[in-house]
Design an enzyme around this catalytic site. Sequence first.
Site, short mmCIF file in Angstrom:
data_model
loop_
_atom_site.label_atom_id
_atom_site.label_comp_id
_atom_site.label_asym_id
_atom_site.label_seq_id
_atom_site.Cartn_x
_atom_site.Cartn_y
_atom_site.Cartn_z
N TYR A 237 0.80 -1.23 0.00
CA TYR A 237 0.00 0.00 0.00
C TYR A 237 0.83 1.28 0.00
CZ TYR A 237 0.76 -0.66 5.03
OH TYR A 237 1.31 -0.88 6.25
N LYS A 325 -10.57 4.82 12.55
CA LYS A 325 -10.54 3.56 13.30
C LYS A 325 -11.94 3.07 13.65
CE LYS A 325 -6.98 2.17 14.95
NZ LYS A 325 -5.81 2.61 15.68
N CYS A 419 1.70 10.23 49.79
CA CYS A 419 2.37 9.39 48.80
C CYS A 419 2.63 8.01 49.41
CB CYS A 419 3.69 10.04 48.38
SG CYS A 419 4.74 8.95 47.42
N CYS A 449 11.65 11.44 47.50
CA CYS A 449 10.71 10.35 47.21
C CYS A 449 11.40 9.28 46.36
CB CYS A 449 9.48 10.87 46.47
SG CYS A 449 8.36 9.52 46.04
#
Length: 697
Positions: A237, A325, A419, A449
């Site tokens: 293609y 799509k 956290c 962290c």
Amino acid sequence: MSRTKSVEKLSRAEAAKDLERLASEIAAHDRQYYLEDAPSVSDAEYDALRKRNAAIETRFPDLVRPDSPSHRVGATPSEKFAKVVHSVPMLSLDNAFSDEDVIEFVARVRRFLGMKPDAELVFTAEPKIDGLSATLRYEKGVFVLGATRGDGNEGEDITANLRTINDVPLRLQGRAPDVMEVRGEVYMTHANFAALNARQEEEGKPLYANPRNSAAGSVRQLDPAITAVRSLKFFAYSWGEASKLPADSQSGMLQAFKDWGFKVNPLTKLCRTIEEMTAFYRDIASRRANLGYDIDGVVYKVDDLRLQERLGFVSRSPRWAIAHKFAAEQAETILEAIDIQIGRIGTLTPVAKLKPVTVGGVVVQNATLHNEDEIARKDVRIGDTVVVQRAGDVIPQIVRVVVEKRPKGAKPYNFPERCPACGSHAVREQDVKTGETEVARRCTGGLICPAQAIERLKHFVSRNAFDIEGMGEKHIRAFYEDGLIREPADIFHLEGRYGAGEKAIMAREGWGEQSARKLFDAIDRRRKISMDRFIYALGIRHVGETTAKLLARAYRTINALANSMKGDEALPELQAIEGVGAVVAEAIKDFFDEPHNTKAIAHLLEQVKVVPAAAPRTDNSPVAGKTVVFTGSLEKMTRQEAKARAESLGARVSGSVSAKTDLVVAGPGAGSKLAEAEKHGVKVIDEDAWLILIEKA
Ligand code: IVH
């Protein structure tokens, strides 16, 4: 592996036990590789398992198990194929998900070309084959090289395997250009897929999840004989390098492919209106189940190649084509838990842990929940039955909760305010400009962290960044926790500081001599790196690969970038780059304003050499490196086209005239900019002179 006893020292009983373990471990990896297309170990680790299995079997041949991995052809590690650099990159397509998106696409094309609404604009419409793309190079009509797409710039040499595919002509029929690269999709029909899986099952081998995975697995077989029996197919293609094109339209090219002996998709059609395009889409969608092979949408391409050339590309996809799509596939399953992952910049991302379910042929067990508001908006609770959706390669999503099936006592989800990795407060900041609360909750732990630090390091060594082989998450975590690696530069000290000597820390870390050597070699191979990869690796907020490439092109060297970030002009300079907006510019500036970051870069530069980016095509370009201003109305092209073309020739296009301007292209109606140009003594030309100037470039 280093913690396991060496094969020579194994007793018979230990060998039998180890073979049993290896059989089940390797089978599990095979399942992940084939079924989920998501291997959890590196090819090297996988190889090591297989090697150990083979070594034990050689020592104890009578212990070979009926389910031994040595009976099967497993996943083929990609290092076994030679790399091929594509002379013309293999690009991807932008997606449209609705008729509106298609209407907007056509309007965009017309706008770019400055076409009147009633001027004829023809598109080809082709099914979008769900396989894997390949490029086939013919020299003097003979098939000489075939490769996978890879990352678009570099693929794998799979010539031997492609030769076994009947649809791939070994010699082109009729007259063909001296050099012609034909591109298209390798795919497997439903019938061949079913037969292959039946054979796999009979032989006790792992099953493939869908035809695309099995086509991909088949062309990556080391033994072409195996590819051959899998009867793959190929539709042409598109094309790459060509010494001469046989036609001046997409449809003409498809006809030429056919004449040379290729298969082109018989459903391809020419469309003259948007109605014809969307009717084609609906027609193909209704026939989808009966085609005998998988497709995931249709592709529209501007038919006229001269127009294609004018339209050009935006980053990785052509402006002249779009994939429309099909809607995603959905399935119901149970949400078993919500995990919180912490990203590079501290964002807490909730991930749904699902009871495994097959969606469109792929087993799904994780889905993104995006953020706190999204969970609240959908009122997703642990224990709920949810609808999961997968579209193409994107991460599975949770569409909605099936409230009727909610278990009694299920409580609304409380998003953590600390956290989970470092215990710091996790906060939602307010945007200084809009005053709105950000959707993301972020850990305020910053440098303390560990989760953030590990994510940054993971990003740094990842495939599209420094690409350090064998340095997986597990290792980074261990190195980090033991204090061996805190910032990226430490990676390059690993051997010198910790690897050498008898009591090397690496040995204590559980690395064998060989595996450590391999890692050090992999690290050493990356002491030289391209500017765009280097920028991408820094993990600057909002700076993905595309922006990294833009920055590399604009600044060429890391020093030039870092220096100009110190100046007052940093922000306007960044924003002058097409594709860099205010938010991105701000993030880049912020990054370089942070002394910790510039220090980390300085440390890195002591260890690695950053290869300056190549200037854009300057060989023939009379405007490379020049600053050009367009003003007044242009008649032969739109402003957008003029700008894109100038930039592709290495010019910088600016909106205002200053002493730094090299050239002003003025059309009728040019006003104050003309006066400015005169004031600064800048050369002014008209549109025709501009076209003549760049004609031969
Ligand atoms: S054209 C420069 N045409 O879709 C544009 N692609 O999402 C080159 N694909 O990588 C692509 N059918 O693997 C084109 N008829 C078709 C296609 C097609 C399938 C695949 C191809 C490409 C991907 C982009």
